[in-house]
Scaffold this motif. Sequence first.
Motif, PDB file in Angstrom:
ATOM      1  N   TYR A   1      -8.385  -3.073 -13.200  1.00 42.11           N
ATOM      2  CA  TYR A   1      -7.632  -3.018 -11.982  1.00 42.11           C
ATOM      3  C   TYR A   1      -6.449  -3.281 -12.204  1.00 42.11           C
ATOM      4  CZ  TYR A   1      -7.857  -8.341 -11.809  1.00 42.11           C
ATOM      5  OH  TYR A   1      -7.653  -9.379 -11.980  1.00 42.11           O
TER       6      TYR A   1
ATOM      7  N   GLU B   1      -3.768   1.659 -12.362  1.00 42.32           N
ATOM      8  CA  GLU B   1      -2.832   2.629 -11.705  1.00 42.32           C
ATOM      9  C   GLU B   1      -2.088   3.782 -12.630  1.00 42.32           C
ATOM     10  OE1 GLU B   1      -2.722   3.211  -7.947  1.00 42.32           O
ATOM     11  OE2 GLU B   1      -4.431   2.031  -8.453  1.00 42.32           O
TER      12      GLU B   1
ATOM     13  N   HIS C   1      -3.716 -11.533   4.642  1.00 38.54           N
ATOM     14  CA  HIS C   1      -4.379 -10.412   5.143  1.00 38.54           C
ATOM     15  C   HIS C   1      -5.651 -10.901   6.023  1.00 38.54           C
ATOM     16  CE1 HIS C   1      -2.448  -7.582   2.493  1.00 38.54           C
ATOM     17  NE2 HIS C   1      -1.957  -8.535   1.597  1.00 38.54           N
TER      18      HIS C   1
ATOM     19  N   ALA D   1      -9.762 -10.470   4.763  1.00 37.08           N
ATOM     20  CA  ALA D   1      -9.673 -10.016   3.243  1.00 37.08           C
ATOM     21  C   ALA D   1     -10.130 -11.172   2.670  1.00 37.08           C
ATOM     22  CB  ALA D   1      -8.387  -9.645   2.881  1.00 37.08           C
TER      23      ALA D   1
ATOM     24  N   ASP E   1     -10.357  -8.160  -2.338  1.00 33.75           N
ATOM     25  CA  ASP E   1      -9.788  -7.198  -1.463  1.00 33.75           C
ATOM     26  C   ASP E   1      -8.237  -6.900  -1.749  1.00 33.75           C
ATOM     27  OD1 ASP E   1     -12.064  -6.665   0.055  1.00 33.75           O
ATOM     28  OD2 ASP E   1     -11.786  -8.029   1.649  1.00 33.75           O
TER      29      ASP E   1
ATOM     30  N   GLU F   1      -6.869  -6.432  -4.537  1.00 34.02           N
ATOM     31  CA  GLU F   1      -6.488  -5.486  -5.414  1.00 34.02           C
ATOM     32  C   GLU F   1      -6.159  -4.059  -4.830  1.00 34.02           C
ATOM     33  OE1 GLU F   1      -7.368  -1.777  -8.023  1.00 34.02           O
ATOM     34  OE2 GLU F   1      -8.403  -2.664  -6.100  1.00 34.02           O
ATOM     35  N   LYS F   2      -6.247  -3.914  -3.634  1.00 32.91           N
ATOM     36  CA  LYS F   2      -5.660  -2.483  -3.023  1.00 32.91           C
ATOM     37  C   LYS F   2      -4.142  -2.673  -3.063  1.00 32.91           C
ATOM     38  CE  LYS F   2      -6.003  -4.658   1.488  1.00 32.91           C
ATOM     39  NZ  LYS F   2      -6.741  -4.722   3.032  1.00 32.91           N
ATOM     40  N   VAL F   3      -3.482  -3.687  -3.148  1.00 32.04           N
ATOM     41  CA  VAL F   3      -2.112  -3.836  -3.033  1.00 32.04           C
ATOM     42  C   VAL F   3      -1.560  -3.119  -4.368  1.00 32.04           C
ATOM     43  CG1 VAL F   3      -0.083  -5.445  -3.218  1.00 32.04           C
ATOM     44  CG2 VAL F   3      -2.348  -6.040  -1.767  1.00 32.04           C
TER      45      VAL F   3
ATOM     46  N   ARG G   1      -2.869  -0.620  -5.270  1.00 28.31           N
ATOM     47  CA  ARG G   1      -2.848   0.708  -5.189  1.00 28.31           C
ATOM     48  C   ARG G   1      -1.855   1.536  -4.112  1.00 28.31           C
ATOM     49  NH1 ARG G   1      -8.034   1.090  -3.062  1.00 28.31           N
ATOM     50  NH2 ARG G   1      -8.740  -1.243  -3.478  1.00 28.31           N
ATOM     51  N   THR G   2      -0.932   0.633  -3.578  1.00 30.66           N
ATOM     52  CA  THR G   2       0.025   1.167  -2.494  1.00 30.66           C
ATOM     53  C   THR G   2       1.650   1.524  -3.132  1.00 30.66           C
ATOM     54  OG1 THR G   2       0.913  -1.072  -2.083  1.00 30.66           O
ATOM     55  CG2 THR G   2      -1.164  -0.373  -0.885  1.00 30.66           C
TER      56      THR G   2
END
Length: 236
Positions: A67, A72, A200, A203, A207, A209-211, A213-214
Motif C-alpha cells: 500500500y 500507487e 476523518h 475512519a 481507512d 490508506e485511501k489518502v 490514492r488521492t
Amino acid sequence: MKNLTALFITFVALNLSAQLTPIKGKSDYNFWISLPADSILKNNPPILIFLHGRSLSGSDLNTVKRYGVIHEIEKGRDIPAIVIAPQVPAGKSWEPKKIMNVLKYVQSQYTTDTNRVYVAGMSLGGYGTLHFAGEYPNTVTAAVALCGGGNPSDGCDLATVPLWIQHGNLDRAVPLSESQKVVNAINACNGGDNLTFTVHKGADHGDLEKVFRTDEMYDWMFKFTNAVDKLVEEKK
C-alpha cells in the motif's frame, strides 16, 4: 484488436513496474527508488520519501508495495519526483538519521532540488515522518503524517514545516490522541500557521490508506518549495 489491446496493457504494466528499482546495501535501509521521466530527471527533480507502517517491516522489499506511494506507482500514478521508499527491519522504529543517510545517498547519485524534499508516512511511518521532520526541519519542505504521532518536544521545530496531520477518530491501533498531542505542541509554539489537521470522522486505522490514492495529498505537498516560501504559500 482484442489481442493488440491486451498486448498494449501488458506493455504499459511492464513499463510501469520497470520504474521501480530495489537498492540494497548502499545505506542504512534497503529501499525502492522510482525515477520520473527523463525530462523531469534532467531538471533537478524533487524527492518524495515514503515511510511505511509496521506491517510492511522486514527484509522483503516487495512487502513495501502492498500500500502507499509505491503501490500507487505500480498502479500507474505518475509522480513528478524521485520517490524513495526505505524498509525498516521487523520490530524496529524509524530512525531519522538513517532516513537522512538514505536521502543523502540518493542526492549523491542524482542532481535534485534540495529545496523540495517531501515526506509522507502512515502509522509507524506517520511517527517516522514527524520524527524526521522534527529532527531535520530545514531539510523537509512539507510532510504528510497519517494515523501516527510524534514527540511534543519537537513542536517548535515542526511548527516551521508545512504539515498535514491526519487521523481517524475511530482508530483503535493508534488513538487519535497521539496526533493530537503533537498538534497541541505545534499550536502552542506558533499558533499552527503551517499546520493542517484533519480528523476523518468514522475512519479506523486502515481507512487512511485511501489518502495515498488521492491527487489531493500529492498536490498539497508539491505546492511548497523552499524554506522562504513555506509560510507564505501556506497562508495563501
